[in-house]
Design a protein around this motif. Structure first.
Motif, PDB file in Angstrom:
ATOM      1  N   LYS A  85     101.680 -84.690 -42.714  1.00 15.41           N
ATOM      2  CA  LYS A  85     102.493 -85.199 -41.615  1.00 15.41           C
ATOM      3  C   LYS A  85     101.714 -86.272 -40.873  1.00 15.41           C
ATOM      4  N   PRO A  86     102.420 -87.142 -40.126  1.00 15.66           N
ATOM      5  CA  PRO A  86     101.750 -88.244 -39.436  1.00 15.66           C
ATOM      6  C   PRO A  86     100.853 -87.765 -38.313  1.00 15.66           C
ATOM      7  N   VAL A  87      99.963 -88.648 -37.874  1.00 13.53           N
ATOM      8  CA  VAL A  87      99.000 -88.323 -36.825  1.00 13.53           C
ATOM      9  C   VAL A  87      99.701 -87.828 -35.558  1.00 13.53           C
ATOM     10  N   ALA A  88     100.828 -88.430 -35.228  1.00  6.61           N
ATOM     11  CA  ALA A  88     101.547 -88.048 -34.011  1.00  6.61           C
ATOM     12  C   ALA A  88     101.960 -86.579 -34.014  1.00  6.61           C
ATOM     13  N   ASP A  89     102.127 -85.996 -35.194  1.00 10.47           N
ATOM     14  CA  ASP A  89     102.586 -84.609 -35.298  1.00 10.47           C
ATOM     15  C   ASP A  89     101.450 -83.615 -35.537  1.00 10.47           C
ATOM     16  N   LEU A  90     100.238 -84.097 -35.689  1.00  9.70           N
ATOM     17  CA  LEU A  90      99.101 -83.207 -35.901  1.00  9.70           C
ATOM     18  C   LEU A  90      98.595 -82.669 -34.567  1.00  9.70           C
ATOM     19  N   THR A  91      98.174 -81.409 -34.569  1.00 10.84           N
ATOM     20  CA  THR A  91      97.513 -80.859 -33.383  1.00 10.84           C
ATOM     21  C   THR A  91      96.047 -81.265 -33.416  1.00 10.84           C
ATOM     22  N   MET A  92      95.391 -81.229 -32.279  1.00 14.76           N
ATOM     23  CA  MET A  92      93.960 -81.550 -32.241  1.00 14.76           C
ATOM     24  C   MET A  92      93.151 -80.521 -33.032  1.00 14.76           C
ATOM     25  N   GLU A  93      93.633 -79.284 -33.062  1.00 16.86           N
ATOM     26  CA  GLU A  93      92.941 -78.262 -33.845  1.00 16.86           C
ATOM     27  C   GLU A  93      92.979 -78.607 -35.333  1.00 16.86           C
ATOM     28  N   GLU A  94      94.128 -79.090 -35.816  1.00 13.33           N
ATOM     29  CA  GLU A  94      94.239 -79.492 -37.220  1.00 13.33           C
ATOM     30  C   GLU A  94      93.339 -80.683 -37.515  1.00 13.33           C
ATOM     31  N   ILE A  95      93.304 -81.617 -36.608  1.00 19.09           N
ATOM     32  CA  ILE A  95      92.467 -82.811 -36.772  1.00 19.09           C
ATOM     33  C   ILE A  95      90.990 -82.433 -36.808  1.00 19.09           C
ATOM     34  N   GLN A  96      90.572 -81.612 -35.856  1.00 21.37           N
ATOM     35  CA  GLN A  96      89.160 -81.227 -35.785  1.00 21.37           C
ATOM     36  C   GLN A  96      88.724 -80.443 -37.009  1.00 21.37           C
ATOM     37  N   ARG A  97      89.590 -79.587 -37.524  1.00 19.58           N
ATOM     38  CA  ARG A  97      89.237 -78.792 -38.702  1.00 19.58           C
ATOM     39  C   ARG A  97      88.982 -79.688 -39.906  1.00 19.58           C
ATOM     40  N   VAL A  98      89.854 -80.675 -40.120  1.00 20.90           N
ATOM     41  CA  VAL A  98      89.710 -81.578 -41.255  1.00 20.90           C
ATOM     42  C   VAL A  98      88.427 -82.403 -41.146  1.00 20.90           C
ATOM     43  N   ILE A  99      88.140 -82.913 -39.955  1.00 24.85           N
ATOM     44  CA  ILE A  99      86.921 -83.707 -39.764  1.00 24.85           C
ATOM     45  C   ILE A  99      85.679 -82.833 -39.881  1.00 24.85           C
ATOM     46  N   ASN A 100      85.724 -81.634 -39.325  1.00 24.28           N
ATOM     47  CA  ASN A 100      84.562 -80.742 -39.373  1.00 24.28           C
ATOM     48  C   ASN A 100      84.173 -80.385 -40.802  1.00 24.28           C
ATOM     49  N   VAL A 101      85.150 -80.019 -41.624  1.00 23.66           N
ATOM     50  CA  VAL A 101      84.843 -79.620 -43.002  1.00 23.66           C
ATOM     51  C   VAL A 101      84.408 -80.821 -43.835  1.00 23.66           C
ATOM     52  N   ASN A 102      85.192 -81.896 -43.777  1.00 21.97           N
ATOM     53  CA  ASN A 102      84.942 -83.021 -44.670  1.00 21.97           C
ATOM     54  C   ASN A 102      83.743 -83.875 -44.282  1.00 21.97           C
ATOM     55  N   PHE A 103      83.520 -84.066 -42.993  1.00 21.10           N
ATOM     56  CA  PHE A 103      82.399 -84.914 -42.579  1.00 21.10           C
ATOM     57  C   PHE A 103      81.208 -84.122 -42.048  1.00 21.10           C
ATOM     58  N   TRP A 104      81.429 -83.315 -41.011  1.00 19.59           N
ATOM     59  CA  TRP A 104      80.296 -82.632 -40.392  1.00 19.59           C
ATOM     60  C   TRP A 104      79.627 -81.648 -41.343  1.00 19.59           C
ATOM     61  N   GLY A 105      80.401 -80.982 -42.174  1.00 20.45           N
ATOM     62  CA  GLY A 105      79.801 -80.062 -43.143  1.00 20.45           C
ATOM     63  C   GLY A 105      78.840 -80.776 -44.080  1.00 20.45           C
ATOM     64  N   ALA A 106      79.265 -81.932 -44.582  1.00 19.59           N
ATOM     65  CA  ALA A 106      78.404 -82.723 -45.470  1.00 19.59           C
ATOM     66  C   ALA A 106      77.173 -83.233 -44.729  1.00 19.59           C
ATOM     67  N   LEU A 107      77.369 -83.658 -43.485  1.00 29.74           N
ATOM     68  CA  LEU A 107      76.248 -84.163 -42.693  1.00 29.74           C
ATOM     69  C   LEU A 107      75.238 -83.062 -42.381  1.00 29.74           C
ATOM     70  N   TYR A 108      75.733 -81.885 -41.986  1.00 27.59           N
ATOM     71  CA  TYR A 108      74.830 -80.768 -41.681  1.00 27.59           C
ATOM     72  C   TYR A 108      73.929 -80.444 -42.872  1.00 27.59           C
ATOM     73  N   LEU A 109      74.526 -80.325 -44.048  1.00 27.05           N
ATOM     74  CA  LEU A 109      73.747 -79.926 -45.218  1.00 27.05           C
ATOM     75  C   LEU A 109      72.813 -81.038 -45.681  1.00 27.05           C
ATOM     76  N   THR A 110      73.259 -82.273 -45.575  1.00 26.65           N
ATOM     77  CA  THR A 110      72.385 -83.387 -45.937  1.00 26.65           C
ATOM     78  C   THR A 110      71.150 -83.417 -45.036  1.00 26.65           C
ATOM     79  N   LYS A 111      71.374 -83.291 -43.738  1.00 30.97           N
ATOM     80  CA  LYS A 111      70.257 -83.269 -42.788  1.00 30.97           C
ATOM     81  C   LYS A 111      69.328 -82.087 -43.042  1.00 30.97           C
ATOM     82  N   ALA A 112      69.906 -80.952 -43.392  1.00 30.73           N
ATOM     83  CA  ALA A 112      69.101 -79.753 -43.625  1.00 30.73           C
ATOM     84  C   ALA A 112      68.199 -79.896 -44.848  1.00 30.73           C
ATOM     85  N   PHE A 113      68.726 -80.502 -45.916  1.00 26.42           N
ATOM     86  CA  PHE A 113      67.978 -80.579 -47.170  1.00 26.42           C
ATOM     87  C   PHE A 113      67.099 -81.818 -47.292  1.00 26.42           C
ATOM     88  N   LEU A 114      67.376 -82.860 -46.540  1.00 26.24           N
ATOM     89  CA  LEU A 114      66.667 -84.120 -46.727  1.00 26.24           C
ATOM     90  C   LEU A 114      65.145 -84.002 -46.567  1.00 26.24           C
TER      91      LEU A 114
END
Length: 269
Positions: free
Chosen positions: A97-126
């Protein structure tokens, strides 16, 4: 990086490309630390691989948990004696669905898993990787990381962040022994919709997507070949390769083309 006898961490190891990456890494003589939020799925991956815990170790946790991500390198070293590679494969899509219909919780979940998860593990292992004779970091982006898919705009933004993060990381590590690869898969036959908590796709949409999609097994093989050749960037699937070229030649035309395709998908979801 030569895969044989290396220890590689794979996120999203319980299904799809992640599971195939684990199986094929093990077949190539690597040890694998499999990470997934679903412990049962991880057990299934190990059973399918036909190896014991000495070769495949399950780590069941949510990659958006920074404290657990920070502890993982030591846990992997405690079990295997070393860690040589990280494949940040885990990811989820957003509701169609379009951005206008997304909740902030849905938005944050997608960003957290796809970006922050990768960043956390990269920083941890580097820091650990910088001490190894050779190491490799692979981040899985998407076609949506370089071209907009209406109805998956936030997902695409997160994957675009992964793209630029990985390219910057590559530039920073060029003078080191740590190789970096960014991967842009196209349509792959996986159950990402269900794993994203969105339920099963409708049969007509799912059938159309599956008929055009590359198998997870073939996608994993392409990614591992890229690791062995220390490639900087790789597209997976003809659709990703063609859209990559089209977007470079005419971004507006490419965006409008995808918009028309996604309009049909949104009408069936």
């Amino acid at each position: 990086m030569r895969i044989e006898k290396k220890t590689v961490v794979v996120t999203g190891a319980g299904s799809g490309i992640g599971r195939e990456l684990c199986i094929q890494l093990l077949q190539k003589g690597a040890n694998v630390a499999g990470v997934d939020i679903n412990p049962i799925a991880l057990q299934e991956t190990r059973q399918l691989s036909g190896v014991n815990a000495e070769r495949f170790k399950e780590f069941a946790f949510d990659i958006t948990d920074k404290e657990k991500a920070d502890r993982l390198p030591q846990e992997v070293v405690d079990h295997f004696g070393a860690a040589d590679g990280l494949i940040n494969n885990a990811g989820i899509i957003q509701p169609f669905k379009p951005v206008a219909d997304l909740t902030m919780e849905e938005i944050q979940r997608v960003i957290n898993v796809n970006f922050w998860g990768a960043l956390y593990l990269t920083k941890a292992f580097l820091p650990l990787f910088l001490q190894r004779p050779e190491a490799h970091i692979v981040n899985i982006s998407s076609m949506g990381g370089f071209i907009a898919f209406p109805g998956q705009t936030v997902y695409g933004a997160a994957k675009a962040a992964v793209k630029l993060f990985t390219e910057g990381l590559y530039a920073e590590l060029r003078a080191t022994q740590v190789h970096v690869t960014i991967v842009h898969p196209g349509a792959i036959a996986t159950n990402i919709t269900e794993n994203s908590g969105l339920g099963k796709p409708k049969n007509d949409v799912n059938a159309a997507q599956t008929s055009m999609a590359l198998s997870a097994s073939k996608a994993a093989a392409i990614i591992l070949a890229a690791i062995e050749k220390n490639k900087f960037r790789v597209t997976v699937g003809r659709d990703a390769a063609l859209l990559d070229i089209l977007y470079r030649l005419n971004p507006r035309l490419a965006t409008n083309f995808i918009g028309k395709m996604m309009k049909k998908t949104l009408q069936h979801t």
